[in-house]
Design an enzyme around this catalytic site. Structure first.
Site, PDB file in Angstrom:
ATOM      1  N   ASP A  71      -7.385  -3.875  26.067  1.00 11.36           N
ATOM      2  CA  ASP A  71      -6.192  -4.423  26.719  1.00 11.36           C
ATOM      3  C   ASP A  71      -6.548  -4.719  28.173  1.00 11.36           C
ATOM      4  OD1 ASP A  71      -3.439  -4.812  27.696  1.00 11.36           O
ATOM      5  OD2 ASP A  71      -2.819  -3.918  25.822  1.00 11.36           O
TER       6      ASP A  71
ATOM      7  N   ASN B 122      -6.086 -10.814  28.420  1.00  7.70           N
ATOM      8  CA  ASN B 122      -5.820  -9.557  29.107  1.00  7.70           C
ATOM      9  C   ASN B 122      -6.812  -9.326  30.234  1.00  7.70           C
ATOM     10  OD1 ASN B 122      -3.587  -7.700  28.731  1.00  7.70           O
ATOM     11  ND2 ASN B 122      -4.010  -7.828  26.547  1.00  7.70           N
TER      12      ASN B 122
END
Length: 350
Positions: A260, A211
């Site tokens: 994330d 990510n």
């Protein structure tokens, strides 16, 4: 002392995506591009014509920030929805990277399932946000990274990434689904020095969900998120060659939530989407949390800076994996952080 926490109650765009990710702001046109991975779509939303409102911290002590939305408080919702462009492809799109300036403001390197392709969105048919989906378009890969890796090309797709100061694209791959897979860490982080054959290198292997990725202000460190490991690692980085070495833990997000996507300020701060915890968390240059921005969506996926002064944070989200009453997952959020300026987004080399 509690860190300042700002609670945002409404989305900017009720986009109702399944998995919105990969936002990129185009300053020449004031347009926010982002992807909906599960629907194989890229969306382009105009950002002008909105008035922000003030938000004070609900905990801690901090300055007021500004938030935008909902879209109905700015331009008329139905009229605005007609100006949001939806492009559909035959495969999931994980990342967008801006092409060189001579290619035009609507040309991107698009990372699909098997590799990158150059796409000029000004030449594609599209549909508005509300209405039937457009006809899907197939990607013409410039490089196919799974050409010689058998079934991996069917199991995996590209996810998140970034572009460094030399125009190299860094992008990670992951499984398309984790159902029935005993070991999900079969993804990789790739570095594309250009889009020519032979210019791609696998630099990190055994990734779960690659990510957010970024670099320190002095370009001596690179930061890389693996959401399956709930952490951001720091690497020594050579800006001239693109070589990375000496990985070590930098930020850990233990428990059910995980790090994330992320973006950085020009002062080297980190703005990290904390998936499963409704928020973007701001960390200083040492990795210490200093602020949080809480949204009405459990699964926040990725922030990016944009706006005329590059001080606005656009935040994507996805539909929660379990039903949450009132959850606005899949919508887009937008806040303005006075005194903060995002790092300039780099263009990819072709």
């Amino acid at each position: 002392m509690a860190i300042p926490q700002y609670v945002i109650t409404e989305p900017w765009i009720p986009s109702e995506c399944q998995l919105a990710e990969g936002p990129v702001y185009v300053p020449e046109t004031g347009t926010l591009y982002f992807v909906d991975i599960k629907r194989n779509e890229v969306l382009a939303a105009p950002t002008g014509g909105f008035s922000p409102y003030k938000v004070k911290p609900s905990t801690g002590v901090g300055p007021e920030i500004e938030a935008y939305g909902p879209v109905g408080q700015g331009p008329d919702l139905d009229g605005y929805a007609q100006r949001v462009r939806r492009y559909r492809f035959t495969e999931p799109i994980g990342m967008l990277a801006r092409a060189p300036i001579e290619a035009g403001p609507d040309t991107f390197v698009v990372l699909g399932q098997r590799g990158p392709a150059v796409v000029d969105f000004s030449k594609l048919a599209y549909a508005p946000l509300r209405g039937p989906a457009p006809a899907p378009v197939a990607l013409d890969y410039a490089v196919e990274v799974y050409a010689d890796k058998g079934e991996l090309g069917d199991l995996c797709r590209f996810n998140d990434g970034n572009v460094d100061s030399k125009g190299r694209i860094w992008a990670g791959t992951m499984l398309k689904t984790f159902d029935g897979v005993p070991d999900p860490r079969i993804g990789s982080l790739y570095r594309f020095d250009s889009l020519r054959p032979g210019a791609v290198a696998e630099v990190v292997s055994n990734c779960g969900i690659p990510n957010g990725l970024g670099w320190s202000k002095d370009e001596t460190k690179m930061y890389f998120t693996d959401s399956k490991r709930h952490c951001i690692d720091e690497y020594d980085y050579d800006a001239e060659s693109g070589a990375i070495s000496n990985p070590r833990l930098f930020i850990s997000v233990p428990g059910v939530p995980t790090a994330d996507g992320m973006t950085m300020s020009d002062e080297g701060e980190f703005f990290v989407a904390v998936w499963g915890a409704n928020r973007v968390r701001r960390y200083d240059q040492t990795g210490r949390p200093v602020e949080e921005y809480v949204f009405p969506a459990e699964s926040i996926t990725c922030p990016v800076f944009g706006g005329p002064n590059h001080d606005e944070l656009f935040v994507t989200s996805m539909v929660a994996e379990t039903e949450v009453p009132g959850d606005r997952g899949g919508d887009i959020f937008r806040i303005r952080l006075p005194g903060v300026r995002g790092v300039a987004y780099k263009r990819a080399s072709l």
